[in-house]
Design an enzyme around this catalytic site. Structure first.
Site, short mmCIF file in Angstrom:
data_model
loop_
_atom_site.label_atom_id
_atom_site.label_comp_id
_atom_site.label_asym_id
_atom_site.label_seq_id
_atom_site.Cartn_x
_atom_site.Cartn_y
_atom_site.Cartn_z
N HIS A 74 0.73 -1.30 0.10
CA HIS A 74 0.16 -0.02 -0.11
C HIS A 74 0.74 1.22 0.05
O HIS A 74 0.64 2.20 -0.68
CB HIS A 74 -0.91 0.02 1.22
CG HIS A 74 -2.19 1.00 1.13
ND1 HIS A 74 -2.12 2.18 1.96
CD2 HIS A 74 -3.04 1.08 0.42
CE1 HIS A 74 -2.96 2.82 1.56
NE2 HIS A 74 -3.91 2.26 0.68
N CYS A 75 2.11 1.16 0.65
CA CYS A 75 2.85 2.38 0.91
C CYS A 75 3.39 2.51 -0.52
O CYS A 75 3.78 3.81 -0.68
CB CYS A 75 3.79 2.09 1.96
SG CYS A 75 3.39 1.69 3.45
N ILE A 76 3.60 1.72 -1.31
CA ILE A 76 4.57 2.23 -2.82
C ILE A 76 3.31 2.21 -3.85
O ILE A 76 3.97 2.58 -4.95
CB ILE A 76 5.42 1.07 -2.90
CG1 ILE A 76 4.79 -0.38 -3.35
CG2 ILE A 76 6.46 0.65 -1.81
CD1 ILE A 76 5.79 -1.32 -4.00
#
Length: 333
Positions: free
Chosen positions: A325-327
């Site tokens: 999700h962060c990337i």
């Protein structure tokens, strides 16, 4: 942006993903992280899923990425610049239909990681996607918030009210900023995020909307889970909340990965909550405990019955501080 940010489960026209390309940051984990991101991209570009825009990070990474993904349909390799791959935090937040996107100031997660080009990622993505940007003069990372598509925003006090972001922010001041910028109708405030999370407790590692009025959150798994108390407090707090429609929040409890440590056996913020909701699939990060991962996938299948639930390893990406999700960052259709 007066209308709320679309929920992540709404249809996407594209998904941005950052490609690990800076060996000086990743060191021995560069190739393992690339392998994990490659698996993510191949899952996302499966039939009927996403058009992926893979941002290369620096020029010398482009040819290698093109060779690696040769023949992959629905993939555009973008010549963009970033300090590191965390596009969820450095990129813009797209509004309904991706007609416009909100861009915020970025200060390296409270001044911890000041990397060249990270403060230009929103501008680059706006230009590459042809999306006009609405710029807002306060510091905000996309992973600090989660959206239900109806104007309810989930966040943590540890991050959003941290003086290393916006000096003097209170809950009221934050809500006053989020209402016009992201269409917030109601903000749900949790307390602390995961132990040793250098983002100061991003909510996308802690609790996530999976349907209107339904929030997935971890329960401690195994012996010595370092976030046992944090998870218990999240569940308690959510059980007392209602969304922007006035409906009580229901909880979907999912096992945490348990204790995951670095080379010094210091707990690192591994989380199944960093799953990515895509067209036709949900991609779940896993950290070596197959039983916990399987239970998470079973739980997510109950709320996403029409999507394939795909567990993929994310230990190398985690060494950089986040997961799938962060990337990534979606462009709503």
């Amino acid at each position: 942006m007066t209308t709320p940010v679309p929920a992540e489960w709404s249809p996407h026209r594209a998904m941005w993903v950052g490609w690990p390309s800076h060996g000086e940051l990743w060191e021995d984990n560069l190739e393992p992280a690339q392998a994990e991101v490659e698996a993510l991209v191949r899952a996302l570009t499966g039939p009927g899923r996403e058009t992926v825009k893979l941002m290369g990070g620096k020029p010398e990474a482009l040819d290698e990425a093109r060779a690696r993904f040769d023949g992959v349909a629905n993939l555009e390799i973008v010549d963009g610049r970033f300090g590191d791959i965390w596009l969820r935090d450095t990129g813009p937040i797209f509004g309904a239909g991706s007609a416009r996107a909100a861009a915020f100031r970025f200060n390296g997660w409270g001044g911890k990681y000041d990397l060249e080009h990270d403060d230009t990622v929103s501008t680059q993505i706006g230009q590459q996607s042809g999306t006009p940007l609405d710029r807002h003069d306060f510091i905000l990372e996309g992973g600090a918030l989660d959206h239900d598509g109806q104007g309810t925003i989930l966040t943590t006090r540890q991050c959003l009210l941290n003086p290393n972001r916006n000096t003097g922010w209170t809950e009221a001041a934050a809500e006053q900023a989020l209402t016009p910028s992201l269409g917030a109708r109601k903000v749900l405030w949790l307390g602390d995020g995961l132990l040793n999370d250098h983002t100061d407790g991003h909510v996308d590692n802690l609790a996530r909307f999976v349907a209107p009025g339904v929030v997935a959150c971890p329960v401690a798994w195994g012996r010595g889970d370092p976030n046992d108390d944090v998870y218990a407090e999240v569940a308690r707090a959510l059980s007392e909340m209602t969304d922007a429609e006035g409906q009580p929040i229901r909880i979907l409890p999912l096992p945490s990965p348990g204790f995951v440590g670095d080379e010094d056996e210091k707990p690192i913020p591994a989380s199944h909550m960093n799953f990515l909701i895509a067209n036709g699939a949900v991609i779940v990060p896993t950290y070596g405990d197959a039983r916990a991962a399987d239970l998470v996938c079973q739980g997510l299948k109950t709320v996403f019955p029409d999507r394939e639930i795909i567990p993929l390893p994310s230990l190398a990406i985690l060494s950089g501080g986040g997961s799938f999700h962060c990337i990534s960052q979606q462009e709503p259709a």
